[in-house]
Motif scaffolding. Structure first.
Motif, PDB file in Angstrom:
ATOM      1  N   MET A 319     -24.381-115.206 -44.185  1.00 33.63           N
ATOM      2  CA  MET A 319     -24.210-115.158 -42.741  1.00 33.63           C
ATOM      3  C   MET A 319     -23.283-113.995 -42.400  1.00 33.63           C
ATOM      4  O   MET A 319     -22.209-113.857 -42.981  1.00 33.63           O
ATOM      5  CB  MET A 319     -23.613-116.483 -42.262  1.00 33.63           C
ATOM      6  CG  MET A 319     -23.620-116.703 -40.776  1.00 33.63           C
ATOM      7  SD  MET A 319     -23.069-118.399 -40.372  1.00 33.63           S
ATOM      8  CE  MET A 319     -24.445-119.371 -40.993  1.00 33.63           C
ATOM      9  N   HIS A 320     -23.702-113.128 -41.477  1.00 34.17           N
ATOM     10  CA  HIS A 320     -22.864-111.988 -41.101  1.00 34.17           C
ATOM     11  C   HIS A 320     -23.238-111.496 -39.714  1.00 34.17           C
ATOM     12  O   HIS A 320     -24.317-111.787 -39.190  1.00 34.17           O
ATOM     13  CB  HIS A 320     -23.008-110.848 -42.113  1.00 34.17           C
ATOM     14  CG  HIS A 320     -24.391-110.252 -42.195  1.00 34.17           C
ATOM     15  ND1 HIS A 320     -24.843-109.280 -41.339  1.00 34.17           N
ATOM     16  CD2 HIS A 320     -25.425-110.494 -43.047  1.00 34.17           C
ATOM     17  CE1 HIS A 320     -26.076-108.946 -41.649  1.00 34.17           C
ATOM     18  NE2 HIS A 320     -26.462-109.675 -42.690  1.00 34.17           N
ATOM     19  N   GLN A 321     -22.332-110.735 -39.126  1.00 36.35           N
ATOM     20  CA  GLN A 321     -22.611-110.112 -37.840  1.00 36.35           C
ATOM     21  C   GLN A 321     -23.209-108.725 -38.061  1.00 36.35           C
ATOM     22  O   GLN A 321     -23.287-108.227 -39.192  1.00 36.35           O
ATOM     23  CB  GLN A 321     -21.338-110.046 -36.995  1.00 36.35           C
ATOM     24  CG  GLN A 321     -20.864-111.413 -36.523  1.00 36.35           C
ATOM     25  CD  GLN A 321     -19.720-111.332 -35.533  1.00 36.35           C
ATOM     26  OE1 GLN A 321     -18.556-111.262 -35.920  1.00 36.35           O
ATOM     27  NE2 GLN A 321     -20.043-111.355 -34.244  1.00 36.35           N
ATOM     28  N   SER A 322     -23.621-108.100 -36.970  1.00 36.30           N
ATOM     29  CA  SER A 322     -24.338-106.828 -37.101  1.00 36.30           C
ATOM     30  C   SER A 322     -23.454-105.691 -37.581  1.00 36.30           C
ATOM     31  O   SER A 322     -23.948-104.613 -37.907  1.00 36.30           O
ATOM     32  CB  SER A 322     -24.980-106.447 -35.760  1.00 36.30           C
ATOM     33  OG  SER A 322     -24.011-106.353 -34.744  1.00 36.30           O
ATOM     34  N   ASP A 366     -15.353-103.549 -26.302  1.00 39.87           N
ATOM     35  CA  ASP A 366     -13.909-103.754 -26.214  1.00 39.87           C
ATOM     36  C   ASP A 366     -13.174-103.130 -27.401  1.00 39.87           C
ATOM     37  O   ASP A 366     -12.190-102.402 -27.223  1.00 39.87           O
ATOM     38  CB  ASP A 366     -13.585-105.245 -26.116  1.00 39.87           C
ATOM     39  CG  ASP A 366     -14.004-105.838 -24.779  1.00 39.87           C
ATOM     40  OD1 ASP A 366     -14.254-105.059 -23.833  1.00 39.87           O
ATOM     41  OD2 ASP A 366     -14.088-107.081 -24.688  1.00 39.87           O
ATOM     42  N   CYS A 367     -13.657-103.402 -28.621  1.00 43.46           N
ATOM     43  CA  CYS A 367     -12.959-102.833 -29.787  1.00 43.46           C
ATOM     44  C   CYS A 367     -13.185-101.334 -29.889  1.00 43.46           C
ATOM     45  O   CYS A 367     -12.340-100.605 -30.432  1.00 43.46           O
ATOM     46  CB  CYS A 367     -13.371-103.552 -31.073  1.00 43.46           C
ATOM     47  SG  CYS A 367     -15.138-103.587 -31.430  1.00 43.46           S
ATOM     48  N   SER A 368     -14.299-100.839 -29.336  1.00 48.04           N
ATOM     49  CA  SER A 368     -14.514 -99.400 -29.278  1.00 48.04           C
ATOM     50  C   SER A 368     -13.495 -98.753 -28.350  1.00 48.04           C
ATOM     51  O   SER A 368     -12.904 -97.712 -28.674  1.00 48.04           O
ATOM     52  CB  SER A 368     -15.934 -99.097 -28.799  1.00 48.04           C
ATOM     53  OG  SER A 368     -16.125 -97.711 -28.593  1.00 48.04           O
ATOM     54  N   ASP A 369     -13.273 -99.368 -27.195  1.00 49.57           N
ATOM     55  CA  ASP A 369     -12.284 -98.845 -26.243  1.00 49.57           C
ATOM     56  C   ASP A 369     -10.880 -98.856 -26.839  1.00 49.57           C
ATOM     57  O   ASP A 369     -10.022 -98.050 -26.452  1.00 49.57           O
ATOM     58  CB  ASP A 369     -12.301 -99.667 -24.955  1.00 49.57           C
ATOM     59  CG  ASP A 369     -13.571 -99.463 -24.145  1.00 49.57           C
ATOM     60  OD1 ASP A 369     -14.300 -98.490 -24.421  1.00 49.57           O
ATOM     61  OD2 ASP A 369     -13.845-100.285 -23.245  1.00 49.57           O
ATOM     62  N   GLU A 370     -10.650 -99.775 -27.787  1.00 49.72           N
ATOM     63  CA  GLU A 370      -9.339 -99.860 -28.439  1.00 49.72           C
ATOM     64  C   GLU A 370      -9.168 -98.821 -29.544  1.00 49.72           C
ATOM     65  O   GLU A 370      -8.097 -98.721 -30.145  1.00 49.72           O
ATOM     66  CB  GLU A 370      -9.144-101.261 -29.018  1.00 49.72           C
ATOM     67  CG  GLU A 370      -9.045-102.350 -27.951  1.00 49.72           C
ATOM     68  CD  GLU A 370      -9.113-103.747 -28.547  1.00 49.72           C
ATOM     69  OE1 GLU A 370      -9.253-103.844 -29.789  1.00 49.72           O
ATOM     70  OE2 GLU A 370      -9.023-104.723 -27.795  1.00 49.72           O
ATOM     71  N   GLN A 377     -18.711 -96.309 -33.731  1.00 49.61           N
ATOM     72  CA  GLN A 377     -19.982 -95.974 -34.373  1.00 49.61           C
ATOM     73  C   GLN A 377     -21.085 -96.923 -33.912  1.00 49.61           C
ATOM     74  O   GLN A 377     -22.191 -96.488 -33.533  1.00 49.61           O
ATOM     75  CB  GLN A 377     -19.833 -96.055 -35.886  1.00 49.61           C
ATOM     76  CG  GLN A 377     -21.149 -95.986 -36.660  1.00 49.61           C
ATOM     77  CD  GLN A 377     -21.033 -96.591 -38.043  1.00 49.61           C
ATOM     78  OE1 GLN A 377     -20.043 -96.382 -38.739  1.00 49.61           O
ATOM     79  NE2 GLN A 377     -22.049 -97.343 -38.456  1.00 49.61           N
ATOM     80  N   LEU A 378     -20.804 -98.222 -33.919  1.00 49.39           N
ATOM     81  CA  LEU A 378     -21.819 -99.211 -33.572  1.00 49.39           C
ATOM     82  C   LEU A 378     -22.117 -99.206 -32.076  1.00 49.39           C
ATOM     83  O   LEU A 378     -23.268 -99.365 -31.664  1.00 49.39           O
ATOM     84  CB  LEU A 378     -21.356-100.593 -34.025  1.00 49.39           C
ATOM     85  CG  LEU A 378     -21.221-100.765 -35.548  1.00 49.39           C
ATOM     86  CD1 LEU A 378     -20.526-102.076 -35.880  1.00 49.39           C
ATOM     87  CD2 LEU A 378     -22.573-100.700 -36.224  1.00 49.39           C
ATOM     88  N   HIS A 379     -21.090 -99.027 -31.253  1.00 57.70           N
ATOM     89  CA  HIS A 379     -21.298 -99.012 -29.799  1.00 57.70           C
ATOM     90  C   HIS A 379     -22.153 -97.817 -29.378  1.00 57.70           C
ATOM     91  O   HIS A 379     -22.904 -97.899 -28.398  1.00 57.70           O
ATOM     92  CB  HIS A 379     -19.958 -98.986 -29.076  1.00 57.70           C
ATOM     93  CG  HIS A 379     -20.063 -99.172 -27.592  1.00 57.70           C
ATOM     94  ND1 HIS A 379     -20.815-100.179 -27.012  1.00 57.70           N
ATOM     95  CD2 HIS A 379     -19.513 -98.472 -26.557  1.00 57.70           C
ATOM     96  CE1 HIS A 379     -20.725-100.100 -25.692  1.00 57.70           C
ATOM     97  NE2 HIS A 379     -19.946 -99.070 -25.395  1.00 57.70           N
ATOM     98  N   SER A 380     -22.081 -96.732 -30.153  1.00 53.22           N
ATOM     99  CA  SER A 380     -22.889 -95.551 -29.811  1.00 53.22           C
ATOM    100  C   SER A 380     -24.379 -95.851 -29.870  1.00 53.22           C
ATOM    101  O   SER A 380     -25.182 -95.193 -29.200  1.00 53.22           O
ATOM    102  CB  SER A 380     -22.554 -94.393 -30.760  1.00 53.22           C
ATOM    103  OG  SER A 380     -23.078 -94.619 -32.063  1.00 53.22           O
ATOM    104  N   THR A 381     -24.772 -96.848 -30.660  1.00 49.52           N
ATOM    105  CA  THR A 381     -26.190 -97.205 -30.771  1.00 49.52           C
ATOM    106  C   THR A 381     -26.628 -98.168 -29.678  1.00 49.52           C
ATOM    107  O   THR A 381     -27.819 -98.450 -29.550  1.00 49.52           O
ATOM    108  CB  THR A 381     -26.487 -97.850 -32.135  1.00 49.52           C
ATOM    109  OG1 THR A 381     -25.842 -99.131 -32.221  1.00 49.52           O
ATOM    110  CG2 THR A 381     -25.990 -96.980 -33.271  1.00 49.52           C
TER     111      THR A 381
END
Length: 606
Positions: A319-322, A366-370, A377-381
């Motif tokens: 079990m894991h997140q993206s 949120d964590c990207s803004d931080e 990297q992930l938010h860019s997608t």
């Protein structure tokens, strides 16, 4: 003679490209004829090819545990190829699978909804090179849940799947991760719910009745596990991500996709390293036993070039997140390699009961803004899915996020920025080779294979550009340039770290003698096969056929076709999936004429 024995007569048939639609998960295509005629013209060396991942099984460099002297700190295989006295790297030098053992806790969870007791083993993987910026957090968590599904029910599932397989019912469209045939079947999906599946066999009345029957049978077995154990465990492990009804009704984690995928000796044995961008949470349930049915299998990967495998038996779940970087590499079992087979059942969860809604643009904002580099990297997608965002705003945000992530230690983002500076990925950046070198260097610092592959490409481009100005005579001396040797060294390091494109090009290196002017057709064939690319199997098949080994010829040619060689969609799929987590990379490297005047461009790869 050795080179032409391997390549004379190799000519791929040219097929038209059909209309292809790329979705979040797969590239959909019209059905193709499985029996593709292969056109072979004597001494015509034109091979039209496309992408993939390594399936090498030949290795002596074993790293078994985290305290093995062969292992780098933290476990995993060595990150640098073994030192050799001017000897070429061979597929047998590549590291064998290392089993992940650094679980941080083992505990039992009692599910509040029904009191079910479930054992859980927690693991973590560092995915950002903190040597580039220590204030960023790139640690990603995953969990292994043993014996989620009982073996009797698994056997029931397998008996139905194996019966279904006899009638060639599985999807063979290109996978969105590596552009090779998918070898899977979806049990549930939003598209199936709305009767809008673009899979060919879901629109053909000759296949659809059997598919509906199989799905009904599998759902009867699988649904109780989803409802009683798996979904409650997802909610328990990820409460903040999976219960956000404050943002609207129905904002809870829901199993939107359920599918079964098959890996088998002589067919697909790999699934390239990737993130599950389309799923907030992924659950993978093994339907096969480790070291009995297969070796290797599902691996978790760090951002510094290491892969460690999860030794899953029947019924075990991961079990894991993206955010978890992972992939699949199935190695043949000892003594009876032809019996190698791994089945997996996969669930993809989204954070809404309406599975056709996608809130991925919220997941990492949120964590990207931080300032978290992995989140950037992930938010860019996902940022392009933000409601109301324009194309111009999206392009600016994608570039900005990737540059920040690359500077923060993300090798994947560094690869994208380097390719953007070379103009092979669209961006507002001006063409700048030196900047591309800088960002490929960042990726190399994180031991990303595509950093080395990109440097090899830049070096070869520089040689070709310089010597092309000197006329034909200048081109014929380009092979002496020391940058050729340097590019081969980068390719060897990329191959050692798992690059299929590099392995294929090492086949080219030894076919034409770019390594110390030594032509080695046998080693070339091993690298073509080790690449795991359909194109590699095709070239290796024709090498075998040219020297009269017709058994090997037929075996490799069939595997090439099984993996998508010669299909109308292959070229488009390769270019769309690319390598290193992004498109913008070419399997054709710009090799100059070899020492004997023969040009590697005779091996034309489209």
């Amino acid at each position: 003679l050795r080179r032409w024995a391997g390549l004379c007569g190799v000519c791929g048939a040219v097929y038209g490209i059909s209309a292809i639609s790329i979705g979040h998960r797969h590239i959909n295509n019209n059905e193709i004829d499985a029996d593709i005629e292969v056109l072979v013209l004597l001494c015509g060396i034109y091979i039209f090819v496309t992408s993939g991942a390594s399936t090498n099984n030949d290795s002596n460099n074993v790293c078994n545990t985290s305290d093995d002297p062969n292992c780098d700190e933290g476990g995993g295989p060595p990150l640098s190829q073994p030192t050799r006295d001017n000897e070429p790297l061979r597929p047998s030098d590549l590291p064998q699978p290392v089993v992940f053992s650094a679980f941080e806790s083992n505990r039992t969870v009692a599910l509040k909804a029904n009191g079910v007791q479930q054992a859980v083993a927690e693991g973590n993987v560092q995915q950002i090179n903190k040597g580039l910026r220590e204030d960023t957090d790139g640690m990603v968590n995953f969990a292994v849940l043993p014996s989620v599904v009982n073996r009797a029910d698994i056997q029931n599932v397998l008996s139905r799947l194996e019966s279904f397989e006899k009638y060639n019912q599985y999807d063979d469209d290109p996978d969105s991760v590596d552009g090779m045939t998918s070898h899977e079947i979806f049990i549930n999906s939003p598209e199936l719910d709305h009767e809008q599946s673009m899979k060919f066999r879901d629109t053909d009345p000759n296949f659809l009745p059997a598919r509906k029957e199989l799905r009904q049978q599998l759902n009867q077995i699988m649904s109780p596990y989803i409802n009683s154990v798996i979904t409650p465990m997802v909610h328990a492990r990820y409460p903040e991500a999976c219960n956000i009804t404050s943002k609207g009704p129905g904002r809870v984690c829901t199993p939107c996709y359920s599918l079964v995928r098959k890996y088998k000796h002589g067919q697909r044995q790999s699934h390239g390293t990737h993130h599950d961008h389309h799923a907030l949470v992924t659950v993978v349930i093994s339907l096969s036993d480790y070291n009995v049915n297969y070796k290797g299998g599902l691996y978790v990967a760090s951002g510094v070039g290491q892969r460690e495998f999860l030794a899953l038996n029947k019924g075990d779940a991961v079990m894991h997140q993206s955010s978890l970087l992972h992939g699949v590499q199935v190695y043949d079992i000892d003594n009876t390699p032809k019996n190698t087979e791994r089945w997996s059942w996969i669930l993809w969860y989204k954070d809404s009961t309406k599975c056709d809604e996608d809130y991925g643009y919220e997941w990492f904002k949120d964590c990207s803004d931080e300032g978290n580099a992995l989140c950037q990297q992930l938010h860019s997608t996902k940022v392009g899915m933000t409601p109301g965002i324009s194309q111009e705003e999206n392009a600016k945000a994608v570039l900005d996020l990737n540059m920040k992530a690359a500077d923060g230690g993300s090798a994947f983002s560094a690869i994208k920025v380097a390719r953007a500076y070379l103009g092979t990925l669209p961006s507002s950046l001006s063409f700048d080779v030196q900047k591309a070198v800088e960002y490929y260097g960042k990726a190399i610092q994180s031991n990303h294979p595509d950093g080395h592959y990109g440097m090899a490409q830049i070096l070869l481009m520089a040689v070709m550009n310089e010597y092309s100005t000197k006329g034909k005579e200048g081109e014929l001396t380009a092979w002496k340039d020391p940058r050729i040797k340097e590019s081969v060294q980068h390719l060897e390091q990329a191959a050692y770290l798992g690059s299929a494109f590099a392995m294929f090009n090492l086949g080219v290196v030894h076919t034409f003698g770019y390594h110390n002017t030594e032509i080695d057709g046998d080693l070339a064939g091993k690298w073509f096969e080790a690449s795991g690319l359909p194109e590699g199997y095709f070239v290796a098949a024709n090498q075998a056929g040219a020297v009269g080994d017709m058994v090997r010829y037929e075996t490799l040619l069939n595997r090439a076709k099984t993996m998508g060689y010669g299909t109308p969609w292959r070229e488009h799929a390769r270019k769309s999936t690319g390598s290193g987590g992004a498109a913008g990379v070419d399997l054709n490297l710009p090799w100059p004429p070899a020492f004997d005047g023969e040009a590697a461009t005779n091996l034309l790869i489209l």
